[in-house]
Design an enzyme around this catalytic site. Structure first.
Site, PDB file in Angstrom:
ATOM      1  N   HIS A 441      -3.245  11.059  -3.779  1.00 19.61           N
ATOM      2  CA  HIS A 441      -2.503  10.680  -2.579  1.00 19.61           C
ATOM      3  C   HIS A 441      -3.348  10.798  -1.314  1.00 19.61           C
ATOM      4  CE1 HIS A 441       1.233   9.281  -1.040  1.00 19.61           C
ATOM      5  NE2 HIS A 441       1.986   9.833  -1.988  1.00 19.61           N
ATOM      6  N   ASP A 445      -1.556   5.612   0.183  1.00 21.69           N
ATOM      7  CA  ASP A 445      -0.147   5.972   0.127  1.00 21.69           C
ATOM      8  C   ASP A 445       0.532   5.236  -1.019  1.00 21.69           C
ATOM      9  OD1 ASP A 445       0.150   3.366   1.010  1.00 21.69           O
ATOM     10  OD2 ASP A 445       0.491   3.939   3.095  1.00 21.69           O
TER      11      ASP A 445
END
Length: 470
Positions: A441, A445
């Site tokens: 992450h 995104d």
């Protein structure tokens, strides 16, 4: 006049600092040629045959099978030049030479043996030219035979086995040999269930469970105890409380370290989608019916991954934690998870983005065969930028795998099975697969990850979408 040259364990690359001796390929007194493999070792990356840069007669070997040696430690000595002759083998010797106080092979004629370390310069990096450090004299203990044991038994009361024939027993990995040794299990009593009688870990574990059922005594101990009625009862060789213990080392240890580091450092997330793979399967069938080399399904999936990474390059990245930067990579080096008898390995297909389906199929086949034979080089197991994990071969639909550190993402592919599916407005039976993407992450995104996975699914459902990027 012959010179005695010392060959040290070379630098095997990729930051490896040690290796475990799996199998000696030469004996003391044997004539070897330049660049002939003399020993098979296991590193944290792969099994490697190590060639010797000298040609001559082997005068000494250092280390038994199963021993772990650091890079730079002596492996063997070779007598080269005129007058070189193999030493006479003592009847009880196993090929490990007796050493002098200076760390040189004991000369048979009483003279000092000159030891140097000069490489041929064309085999492996890291032979070095430094002199060998001094070592203490090492003498191997002689195992007493049955007659000596019956006479009075050893001081600690432990039963002693009779002398065994020379020569290693074929096992799948040194961890299996060590497991047997730690539990006082004689590998020569086992019948391997692997190819050509190869002893697998399962064979050793089965024998240990059987020994535990007999009261913690192996068949070898029972047999010796029967021949030694006056000896003290042998000490139990049952595993310590907690079950069978297997050291985390070699390939298994390297995998454990990498996965643990991945869990500590990477904030991963997973998204998944079901896709209709019917058209992809039909396209593969049509390709293979047209003649030429057969195309594998994993090659088509790899081609889809390469096309998706071209559209979403953020996922072909790594994170430089010290500089606090995301490094986007120019080439796609595609790793793929391969399960072998020695554990999970991840060979890497170099420049997967530049290969067609035929080239990918051939490279996947080559690396898979090398993985199963334990012959992958360290370079073939490192440097990946993205991993394709086909866990469908285990008969499962989905998974949330651990990212292969220091990569940023992994595509998982489940089994392809017929399922009810709405196709063109009607219910039909279609070939359905679950796709999952586990991603770091920090590099992107959820929108980017979802876009990547949706594009992969579109290519699976409509392979013609790939024509846009070919």
């Amino acid at each position: 006049m012959a010179q005695v040259l010392e060959f040290k364990l070379p630098d095997l690359g990729e930051g490896l600092t040690e290796a475990e001796i799996v199998r000696w390929l030469v004996e003391v007194g044997e004539v070897v040629a330049v660049d002939q493999p003399v020993v098979e070792v296991e590193t944290a990356k792969a099994m490697v045959e190590v060639p010797c840069p000298y040609g001559g007669v082997v005068t000494a070997r250092f280390g038994e099978e199963g021993a772990e040696l650091p890079v730079g430690a002596p492996l063997l000595t070779v007598a080269v030049g005129e007058g070189a002759a193999g030493p006479e083998r003592d009847s009880g010797a196993d090929g490990t030479a007796e050493q002098t106080g200076a760390g040189e092979p004991a000369a048979r004629d009483g003279g000092a043996a000159e030891t140097r370390s000069e490489g041929s310069g064309n085999v492996l990096v890291g032979y070095g030219t430094s002199e060998a450090p001094a070592r203490r004299r090492r003498v191997r203990p002689v195992r007493p035979g049955p007659a000596a044991a019956v006479g009075g038994g050893p001081a600690n009361g432990r039963a002693v086995r009779a002398a065994e024939p020379e020569g290693p027993v074929p096992v799948i990995s040194p961890l299996v040999r060590r497991l047997a040794r730690q539990n006082d299990l004689d590998l020569r009593e086992l019948t391997g269930s692997g190819p050509d009688g190869l002893i697998l870990r399962a064979d050793v574990e089965y024998a240990l469970r059987a020994a535990t059922a007999r009261g913690g005594r192996t068949a070898a101990q029972d047999g010796v105890a029967a021949r030694m009625p006056d000896a003290a009862a042998p000490v139990s060789s049952a595993p310590r409380p907690g079950g069978i213990r297997t050291p985390l080392k070699g390939v298994r240890g390297a995998v454990a370290d990498k996965l643990s580091r991945s869990r500590r450092e990477i904030p991963d997330a997973t998204c998944w989608v079901d896709a209709d793979a019917t058209e992809l399967m039909r396209a593969r069938t049509a390709m293979n019916a047209a003649g030429g080399p057969k195309i594998s399904l994993v090659a088509l999936l790899a081609r889809i991954c390469a096309a998706a990474l071209a559209r979403f390059p953020e996922l072909n990245s790594t994170v430089d934690t010290e500089a606090r930067e995301v490094v986007q990579l120019d080439h796609v080096h595609l790793g793929f998870a391969a399960q072998t008898d020695r554990g999970l390995v991840v060979p890497v297909v170099r420049d997967a983005h530049a290969r067609d389906a035929e080239g990918l199929t051939a490279e996947f086949a080559r690396l898979t065969e090398a993985a199963r034979a334990g012959r992958l080089t360290p370079g073939e197991l490192t440097g990946g930028t993205f991993t394709l994990n086909n866990y469908g071969v285990f008969g499962v639909d989905g998974s949330t795998p651990i990212i292969n550190h220091p990569e940023a993402a992994m595509l998982g592919v489940g089994r392809i099975v017929p399922k009810p599916w709405v196709h063109e407005g009607e219910l039909a039976v279609r070939q359905v697969v679950q796709l999952s993407l586990t991603f770091d992450h920090r590099v992107c995104d959820g929108g980017t990850a979802g876009g990547f996975l949706r594009y992969v699914a579109d290519c699976v459902e409509q392979p013609a979408v790939l024509l846009r990027t070919l």
